[in-house]
Design a protein around this motif. Structure first.
Motif, PDB file in Angstrom:
ATOM      1  N   UNK A  19       0.834  -1.203   0.000  1.00 51.04           N
ATOM      2  CA  UNK A  19       0.000   0.000   0.000  1.00 51.04           C
ATOM      3  C   UNK A  19       0.868   1.252   0.000  1.00 51.04           C
ATOM      4  N   UNK A  20       0.576   2.153  -0.922  1.00 48.01           N
ATOM      5  CA  UNK A  20       1.252   3.441  -0.981  1.00 48.01           C
ATOM      6  C   UNK A  20       0.214   4.536  -0.728  1.00 48.01           C
ATOM      7  N   UNK A  21       0.251   5.111   0.441  1.00 50.61           N
ATOM      8  CA  UNK A  21      -0.630   6.239   0.743  1.00 50.61           C
ATOM      9  C   UNK A  21      -0.002   7.467   0.112  1.00 50.61           C
ATOM     10  N   UNK A  22      -0.725   8.106  -0.831  1.00 53.60           N
ATOM     11  CA  UNK A  22      -0.086   9.150  -1.627  1.00 53.60           C
ATOM     12  C   UNK A  22      -0.534  10.568  -1.284  1.00 53.60           C
ATOM     13  N   UNK A  24       9.006   4.489  -6.411  1.00 51.61           N
ATOM     14  CA  UNK A  24       9.859   5.351  -5.589  1.00 51.61           C
ATOM     15  C   UNK A  24       9.719   6.804  -6.013  1.00 51.61           C
ATOM     16  N   UNK A  25       9.715   7.037  -7.314  1.00 47.25           N
ATOM     17  CA  UNK A  25       9.557   8.400  -7.840  1.00 47.25           C
ATOM     18  C   UNK A  25       8.229   9.009  -7.374  1.00 47.25           C
ATOM     19  N   UNK A  26       7.171   8.204  -7.413  1.00 53.23           N
ATOM     20  CA  UNK A  26       5.853   8.688  -7.005  1.00 53.23           C
ATOM     21  C   UNK A  26       5.853   9.154  -5.555  1.00 53.23           C
ATOM     22  N   UNK A  27       6.432   8.363  -4.683  1.00 56.01           N
ATOM     23  CA  UNK A  27       6.428   8.740  -3.272  1.00 56.01           C
ATOM     24  C   UNK A  27       7.357   9.924  -3.001  1.00 56.01           C
ATOM     25  N   UNK A  28       8.489   9.965  -3.673  1.00 57.39           N
ATOM     26  CA  UNK A  28       9.419  11.080  -3.463  1.00 57.39           C
ATOM     27  C   UNK A  28       8.826  12.404  -3.934  1.00 57.39           C
ATOM     28  N   UNK A  29       7.911  12.348  -4.897  1.00 56.24           N
ATOM     29  CA  UNK A  29       7.322  13.564  -5.459  1.00 56.24           C
ATOM     30  C   UNK A  29       5.847  13.727  -5.101  1.00 56.24           C
ATOM     31  N   UNK A  30       5.356  12.897  -4.187  1.00 52.95           N
ATOM     32  CA  UNK A  30       3.921  12.863  -3.885  1.00 52.95           C
ATOM     33  C   UNK A  30       3.387  14.207  -3.395  1.00 52.95           C
ATOM     34  N   UNK A  43      -4.837  19.376  -6.360  1.00 55.38           N
ATOM     35  CA  UNK A  43      -5.994  19.490  -5.485  1.00 55.38           C
ATOM     36  C   UNK A  43      -6.061  18.492  -4.353  1.00 55.38           C
ATOM     37  N   UNK A  44      -4.912  18.015  -3.885  1.00 57.91           N
ATOM     38  CA  UNK A  44      -4.872  17.111  -2.743  1.00 57.91           C
ATOM     39  C   UNK A  44      -4.040  17.744  -1.636  1.00 57.91           C
ATOM     40  N   UNK A  45      -4.289  17.306  -0.415  1.00 61.47           N
ATOM     41  CA  UNK A  45      -3.476  17.768   0.705  1.00 61.47           C
ATOM     42  C   UNK A  45      -2.275  16.852   0.867  1.00 61.47           C
ATOM     43  N   UNK A  46      -1.116  17.410   1.205  1.00 62.39           N
ATOM     44  CA  UNK A  46       0.106  16.600   1.332  1.00 62.39           C
ATOM     45  C   UNK A  46       0.144  15.784   2.609  1.00 62.39           C
ATOM     46  N   UNK A  80       6.181  10.414   7.065  1.00 62.82           N
ATOM     47  CA  UNK A  80       5.382   9.309   6.535  1.00 62.82           C
ATOM     48  C   UNK A  80       5.841   8.949   5.126  1.00 62.82           C
ATOM     49  N   UNK A  81       6.140   9.965   4.334  1.00 70.26           N
ATOM     50  CA  UNK A  81       6.663   9.753   2.980  1.00 70.26           C
ATOM     51  C   UNK A  81       7.992   9.000   3.052  1.00 70.26           C
ATOM     52  N   UNK A  82       8.874   9.437   3.935  1.00 66.71           N
ATOM     53  CA  UNK A  82      10.198   8.822   4.051  1.00 66.71           C
ATOM     54  C   UNK A  82      10.097   7.341   4.422  1.00 66.71           C
ATOM     55  N   UNK A  83       9.195   7.009   5.330  1.00 72.11           N
ATOM     56  CA  UNK A  83       9.016   5.621   5.739  1.00 72.11           C
ATOM     57  C   UNK A  83       8.638   4.740   4.551  1.00 72.11           C
ATOM     58  N   UNK A  84       7.739   5.260   3.710  1.00 75.68           N
ATOM     59  CA  UNK A  84       7.319   4.493   2.530  1.00 75.68           C
ATOM     60  C   UNK A  84       8.445   4.359   1.520  1.00 75.68           C
ATOM     61  N   UNK A  85       9.179   5.427   1.301  1.00 79.70           N
ATOM     62  CA  UNK A  85      10.308   5.380   0.354  1.00 79.70           C
ATOM     63  C   UNK A  85      11.348   4.380   0.834  1.00 79.70           C
TER      64      UNK A  85
END
Length: 325
Positions: free
Chosen positions: A123-126, A291-297, A305-308, A313-318
């Motif tokens: 699961x990648x929470x974006x 990896x690119x998706x999460x680093x630039x999410x 139009x999304x909240x970051x 949390x991003x780092x943990x997924x990467x």
């Protein structure tokens, strides 16, 4: 004596040749290793990445794919939007998609299907999204509603057929309700989490395409529909968003208010992309894209139009994705 001098001269020449040869071979090896190392760092990937699923997440992932292909010109990233549930059907299949975007968490039965097929799923929470209720630009009466009024408009049991049933000073015009169909996680989130699985009004018009919903509401003065904030944000010229009063005054959905601790939090939800880990281990471009998706999410979230998400949390997924290498 001459023989000794000649011997010394030959010995010196031989030593020079050996040293030169060694240096030359050393340089050749370094160049080869260095070239391979540099090539590994700068080598362009190639192949395809196939993504389907949530229409809500589509603007986010379409922008991400566009950015990625600008850097990796030999990788084709295909993003479709069948809907969360329909997308999981494609994802959880023999030779299924690489990613499934979802506006709800994966269900237990979908996890069981993945296990049955031997598919490892990550699961990648974006990002975070706010469920947004939109009305026609000419609707100047329902610009702010309470949380309960919104629920009552869509609940069969509430019996709100006309706008005047919601508030006596509203027009005595029939309410036209719209929303995404059952293929979409947005429908499931609204039905399960907001309406607590109570029956929707019988005459609600459910659609597969969000663009169709935008068009229908923009042409119907008495319409009200629900979908993710991102679709509203890209259609503010055609629609108005209802401000929702959760008990402390009306709150407009926005990137700031739909944050986890924002004033719009009761209608806020995380959105995801699910990765087929088997594919990620077999196809370098799939893992690289994850990896690119999460680093630039967070950057892409704010653009679409999304909240970051919190950076930790991003780092943990990467880090978890890098461990798949």
């Amino acid at each position: 004596m001459k023989s000794l001098k000649k011997f010394n001269l030959l010995a010196m020449l031989l030593a020079a040749i050996i040293i030169a040869s060694a240096c030359g071979n050393g340089n050749a090896n370094e160049n080869t290793d260095g070239g391979n190392g540099e090539g590994a760092e700068t080598e362009e990937l190639e192949g395809s990445v196939v993504i389907d699923g949530s229409g809500t997440v589509y603007p986010f992932m379409a922008r991400m794919a566009e950015n990625y292909m600008g850097e990796q010109e030999n990788v084709s990233v295909e993003v479709s939007r069948a809907g969360t549930s329909a997308g999981f059907s494609k994802f959880l299949a023999e030779d299924g998609t690489d990613f499934n975007n979802a506006s709800r968490p994966i269900k237990d039965e979908e996890k069981a299907k993945a296990e049955e097929l031997g598919i490892e799923v990550q699961e990648l929470k974006v990002a975070l999204d706010g469920l947004t209720f939109v009305i026609n630009k000419e609707n100047d009466w329902a610009t702010d509603l309470t949380e309960q009024e919104i629920k009552d408009i869509f609940l069969a049991s509430a019996g709100k057929k006309k706008w005047s049933d919601v508030r006596p000073d509203f027009p005595a015009e029939e309410i036209k309700t719209y929303g995404p169909n059952e293929n979409h996680g947005t429908y499931e989130f609204f039905f399960e989490n907001i309406l607590e699985e109570q029956q929707l009004v019988d005459d609600i018009n459910l659609q597969q395409d969000y663009s169709t919903l935008v068009d229908l509401v923009s042409k119907d003065k008495n319409a009200i529909a629900f979908f993710g904030y991102g679709y509203y944000a890209s259609n503010t010229d055609k629609l108005s968003a209802v401000k929702v009063d959760f008990g402390n005054g009306p709150v407009a959905p926005s990137v700031d208010t739909i944050a986890e601790d924002g004033d719009y939090a009761p209608f806020t939800r995380p959105v995801f992309s699910y990765l087929n880990v088997n594919h990620a281990k077999e196809k370098p471009q799939v893992l690289d894209y994850a990896i690119y998706t999460m680093e630039n999410a967070n950057a892409v979230a704010e653009e679409t139009g999304f909240a970051p998400l919190p950076e930790e949390e991003i780092k943990t997924t990467v880090d978890a994705l890098n461990n798949l290498k």
